[in-house]
Design a protein around this motif. Structure first.
Motif, PDB file in Angstrom:
ATOM      1  N   PHE A  12      59.688  14.984  64.410  1.00 24.87           N
ATOM      2  CA  PHE A  12      59.337  15.344  64.045  1.00 24.87           C
ATOM      3  C   PHE A  12      60.075  16.956  63.424  1.00 24.87           C
ATOM      4  O   PHE A  12      61.232  17.193  63.700  1.00 24.87           O
ATOM      5  CB  PHE A  12      57.848  16.367  64.869  1.00 24.87           C
ATOM      6  N   GLN A  15      57.301  20.153  64.576  1.00 27.56           N
ATOM      7  CA  GLN A  15      55.564  20.018  65.725  1.00 27.56           C
ATOM      8  C   GLN A  15      55.890  19.700  66.609  1.00 27.56           C
ATOM      9  O   GLN A  15      55.082  18.561  67.357  1.00 27.56           O
ATOM     10  CB  GLN A  15      55.141  19.227  64.996  1.00 27.56           C
ATOM     11  N   ALA A  19      52.392  18.341  68.339  1.00 32.61           N
ATOM     12  CA  ALA A  19      51.938  16.755  68.301  1.00 32.61           C
ATOM     13  C   ALA A  19      52.044  15.883  69.772  1.00 32.61           C
ATOM     14  O   ALA A  19      51.060  15.344  70.496  1.00 32.61           O
ATOM     15  CB  ALA A  19      52.999  16.129  68.100  1.00 32.61           C
ATOM     16  N   HIS A  22      48.275  17.254  71.364  1.00 33.84           N
ATOM     17  CA  HIS A  22      47.628  16.568  70.122  1.00 33.84           C
ATOM     18  C   HIS A  22      47.438  15.601  70.792  1.00 33.84           C
ATOM     19  O   HIS A  22      45.987  14.685  71.355  1.00 33.84           O
ATOM     20  CB  HIS A  22      48.050  16.698  69.304  1.00 33.84           C
ATOM     21  N   TYR A  23      47.887  14.211  70.927  1.00 36.46           N
ATOM     22  CA  TYR A  23      48.391  13.124  71.375  1.00 36.46           C
ATOM     23  C   TYR A  23      47.545  12.945  72.631  1.00 36.46           C
ATOM     24  O   TYR A  23      47.242  12.293  73.387  1.00 36.46           O
ATOM     25  CB  TYR A  23      49.642  12.296  71.449  1.00 36.46           C
ATOM     26  N   ALA A  63      58.595  12.955  71.906  1.00 38.78           N
ATOM     27  CA  ALA A  63      58.599  13.812  70.970  1.00 38.78           C
ATOM     28  C   ALA A  63      59.717  14.801  70.468  1.00 38.78           C
ATOM     29  O   ALA A  63      59.767  15.517  71.270  1.00 38.78           O
ATOM     30  CB  ALA A  63      56.977  14.464  70.964  1.00 38.78           C
ATOM     31  N   TYR A 112      50.313  14.537  61.459  1.00 36.75           N
ATOM     32  CA  TYR A 112      51.970  14.126  61.319  1.00 36.75           C
ATOM     33  C   TYR A 112      52.267  13.435  60.727  1.00 36.75           C
ATOM     34  O   TYR A 112      53.347  12.971  61.183  1.00 36.75           O
ATOM     35  CB  TYR A 112      52.395  14.341  63.426  1.00 36.75           C
TER      36      TYR A 112
END
Length: 160
Positions: A12, A15, A19, A22-23, A63, A112
Motif C-alpha cells: 500500500f 493505507q 486497509a 477494513h478487511y 499490509a 484500495y
C-alpha cells in the motif's frame, strides 16, 4: 519453512493499517495482529506504520506501506467462495463501498485497488459439468452478470 502455509503481503501507499482494519471488519474469522511502526532514524517518518498484520477467513496477510512505486492490478485476485446469495451480497457490498467498483462475472476492485472474485461456490461445479449444454448455460449466464445472482445461475444451469 518455519510456519505452515503462506503469508500474503499487500503493498500500500500509506493505507496499510486502514486497509487491515477494513478487511478485518469484512471477513469472518478475522483479526488484527501486530502493527509495526518506523523507529526514530528509519527511512519512514518515526511512528508511522510500516506493516499491519491481519488474518481474514484464516488466511494470513501483512499490509506493507511500501510507497507509490507499485499498485495492484487484476493479474492477482482473491476468490471468495460463497454458499448463498446472502454471502454474495455481503462481500460485494462491503468490498465495493467507498469507491470500490464492480466488474464483470463476480469480479470487483475494492477501494484500495485489490481485485476480488465473489463467487457462488456451486458455480464451479456447474461450469465443469460433463454435460456441455448445462455447463454452457451456466457459463453464459455468469458472463452476463456483474455481481453474481445465485438463483439466476441455478435456473440457467437447469435450463429454465
Amino acid at each position: 519453512m518455519t510456519t505452515a502455509g503462506f503469508t500474503t503481503c499487500l503493498w500500500f501507499d500509506g493505507q496499510a493499517e486502514e486497509a487491515a482494519h477494513h478487511y478485518v471488519s469484512v471477513f469472518k474469522d478475522a483479526a488484527l495482529g501486530r502493527v509495526v511502526r518506523w523507529p526514530e532514524g528509519g527511512p519512514g517518518p518515526a511512528g508511522s506504520v510500516l506493516t499491519a498484520e491481519f488474518t481474514a477467513n484464516g488466511q494470513k496477510f501483512v499490509a506493507l506501506n511500501g510507497g507509490p512505486e507499485f499498485t495492484f492490478n487484476e493479474a492477482i485476485s482473491f476468490q471468495i467462495l460463497c454458499s448463498d446469495q446472502q454471502e454474495i451480497d455481503h462481500y460485494w457490498t462491503k468490498l465495493t463501498e467507498n469507491d470500490g467498483e464492480g466488474g464483470p462475472c463476480g469480479w470487483l476492485k475494492d477501494r484500495y485497488g485489490v481485485s476480488w472474485q465473489v463467487v457462488y461456490a456451486p458455480l464451479l461445479d456447474m461450469v465443469a459439468d460433463p454435460d456441455p449444454e448445462r455447463a454452457t448455460r451456466a457459463t453464459r449466464a455468469m458472463m452476463g452478470m456483474g455481481k453474481l445472482d445465485a438463483a439466476a445461475l441455478e435456473k440457467a444451469y437447469a435450463g429454465e
